[in-house]
Motif scaffolding. Sequence first.
Motif, PDB file in Angstrom:
ATOM      1  N   LYS A   1       7.332  -0.648  -7.434  1.00 37.78           N
ATOM      2  CA  LYS A   1       7.055  -0.505  -5.962  1.00 37.78           C
ATOM      3  C   LYS A   1       8.594  -0.154  -5.691  1.00 37.78           C
ATOM      4  CE  LYS A   1       2.750  -0.408  -5.548  1.00 37.78           C
ATOM      5  NZ  LYS A   1       1.770  -1.407  -5.222  1.00 37.78           N
TER       6      LYS A   1
ATOM      7  N   GLY B   1       9.468   3.129  -6.601  1.00 35.33           N
ATOM      8  CA  GLY B   1       9.008   4.020  -5.590  1.00 35.33           C
ATOM      9  C   GLY B   1       9.611   4.195  -4.236  1.00 35.33           C
TER      10      GLY B   1
ATOM     11  N   LYS C   1       1.014  -1.239   0.017  1.00 39.88           N
ATOM     12  CA  LYS C   1      -0.015   0.015   0.162  1.00 39.88           C
ATOM     13  C   LYS C   1       0.958   1.203  -0.009  1.00 39.88           C
ATOM     14  CE  LYS C   1      -4.113  -1.798   2.217  1.00 39.88           C
ATOM     15  NZ  LYS C   1      -4.645  -2.027   3.685  1.00 39.88           N
ATOM     16  N   THR C   2       0.521   2.304  -0.625  1.00 39.56           N
ATOM     17  CA  THR C   2       1.166   3.494  -0.701  1.00 39.56           C
ATOM     18  C   THR C   2       1.543   4.181   0.675  1.00 39.56           C
ATOM     19  OG1 THR C   2      -0.327   3.962  -2.565  1.00 39.56           O
ATOM     20  CG2 THR C   2       1.063   5.844  -1.840  1.00 39.56           C
TER      21      THR C   2
END
Lengths: 436, 232
Positions: free
Chosen positions: A346, A349, A2-3
């Motif tokens: 991800k 990120g 999840k972010t």
Amino acid sequence: MKTRDLVSSAISNTFRSKTRTVLTALAIFIGAFTLTLTNGLGTGINAYIDDTLEGIGVSDVLTVTKPDPSSVGFGASSTEPQLYDPDSIDVDQGGAPGSSVIALTPEDLDELSSINGVLDVQAVRQVTVDFVQTADSELYVAQLAGILEGQSLNITAGREPDTDATTHEVVIPASYVESLGFTDASAIIGETLTLQVSDATRTSHSVDAEIVGTSEPTLASPLGESIVANTSLTDALVEAQNTGIPAEQAERYPQASVWFAADASPEDITALKDRLSDAGYSGLTVEDQLGTFTTVIDGIVLVLNGFAVIALIAASFGIVNTLLMSVQERTREIGLMKAMGMGSGKVFGLFSLEATFIGFLGSAVGVFAAIISGTAISAALSESLLADLPGLQLIAFDPATTAVIILVIMGIAFLAGTLPAARAAKADPVTSLRYE
Amino acid sequence: MTQQIFTVHDLRKTYGHGQNAFEALKGVSFTIDRGESIAILGKSGSGKSTLMHVLALLDAPTSGKLSLDGVDTTSLRGKNLNAVRNKTFGFVFQQFFLTPNATVLENVTLPLKIAGVSASERRRRGMEALRQLELDDKAKNKAVNLSGGQKQRVVIARALVNNPSIIFADEPTGNLDSATGAVVEDILFDLNAQNGITLIVVTHDEELAARCDRQLRIRDGLLVDETLEVAA
């Protein structure tokens, strides 16, 4: 992932090797600190100019001159001899230094008042005062300035000269008080000041005026350095100065003040200036004259910002370095996360968020430190070095600009993080897990 | 649901190109049933690790067919591949691969974090896995402060936390003394026997291999002989 977890993981990862993060953020801190201070300087000075401009309140006046077409001004000195123009005069104010203007004649004034949009025209008369004195004082050199209707002085004692009064009234700079033999400003009010001018035949004429106030100069209101006379005193001085000059020769003015509608929009003003320049005149509003100031200050701030940005670029290489090390160290961890099904996006990120967070850390602390020290510096300066410029907060901070600085630095940090982050994202889990 | 969790046919894996090409797997075929315990045996450089990586979908085979639960794995890409890795497999590595300065619980719940499970659910399931391995009292300790045996139990808890159907164990006892190693072995075989998790152990330890239902012996990229249903 999840972010939220991605962000919190990135943040906690940056604190894993604290020394390295702190050192990297320190480089960012220096850049952010400098950028905030230099921007604050620009904001502070420009805000001061704007404030003083509002204080003067003569926003509906254009200072009009007739530029000499043969003299373009500053730096454009022609080596060829110029044709003589009997009306050409050098001016001390109202034009670029070194440029000359052609004196305005009564015909010019008539022409000006006939231009569409001009409500009133008043010639600015130049009076050269030889000296001023009070009853028992020495003789002092002084500059004389007239005051326009609606224009205000930075009065420190007494009142402004009454433009409509029939008696001669004058305001003197506060710096003259002691020299003229008085201990404080309130004592000199009501005293008589004698001004002496010479006419064309070197004959001296004395005119007496009542001192009604003292003034201090401000940046936007240089009148405070001059002795300011009301209309009736100026009339008397001009008359004395012009004794012996033929009437048609006497009426020569370096510049004129032109009034326009107070509610004129900037477009209207521009249109009026265009009409003036079509007729061969040049008109400047107070804003225009101070606009030069603002432009210069903006230019200086831009250069200073340039240095801060160079510091930031250097700091961004620090981020690249730090994160590359981090990627190297965490090769196995990256491999493991990928083996556990974490996508390359991800992973990218995660690392670019770490970079962005380092950027945020450095910039937030830097901006905060700059605000604290900037406020302290301007408070200290306004009581010492800049005490003569009341109301000047040298370094001021605008929340929007400050936020933009933080965001820009976070952006730079993100860009710096893309290279290591891409390397981490590309890592092959098998190779990474084999890494010893 | 098929009985065979892995179907492998003529699997080949080549590293490098041209003259530098190295064939790690030269065509292996076998099947693995659900709930089996399998030992992949071989010397270092035999291709056993490569085989495990291909089975765990960490590496794509150069040619050949690999089906996982009846699904051709070449059809798995991107998000699907990551989801399968995350939900189907658990890994136990010889070198542990724990994040040293994170807590035991954080290490254990990493697969759940990657899967996007909420924080409270992560905590619940992480503690459950730790309790199963009698490590719940160490949940808040830093991973770096644990002994070797404890670390390996944390790794097993991490492998278990996402309820995988297959656990890959790469030399799970390689870094442990024999007593601790035996405990870890017992845990792994218990999970296999009681939870029905397919266990694939990569090792060169004959004793450990003997405890598995079957041994796949690999030498120079080829399967030597497949021991079927050997009574232990």
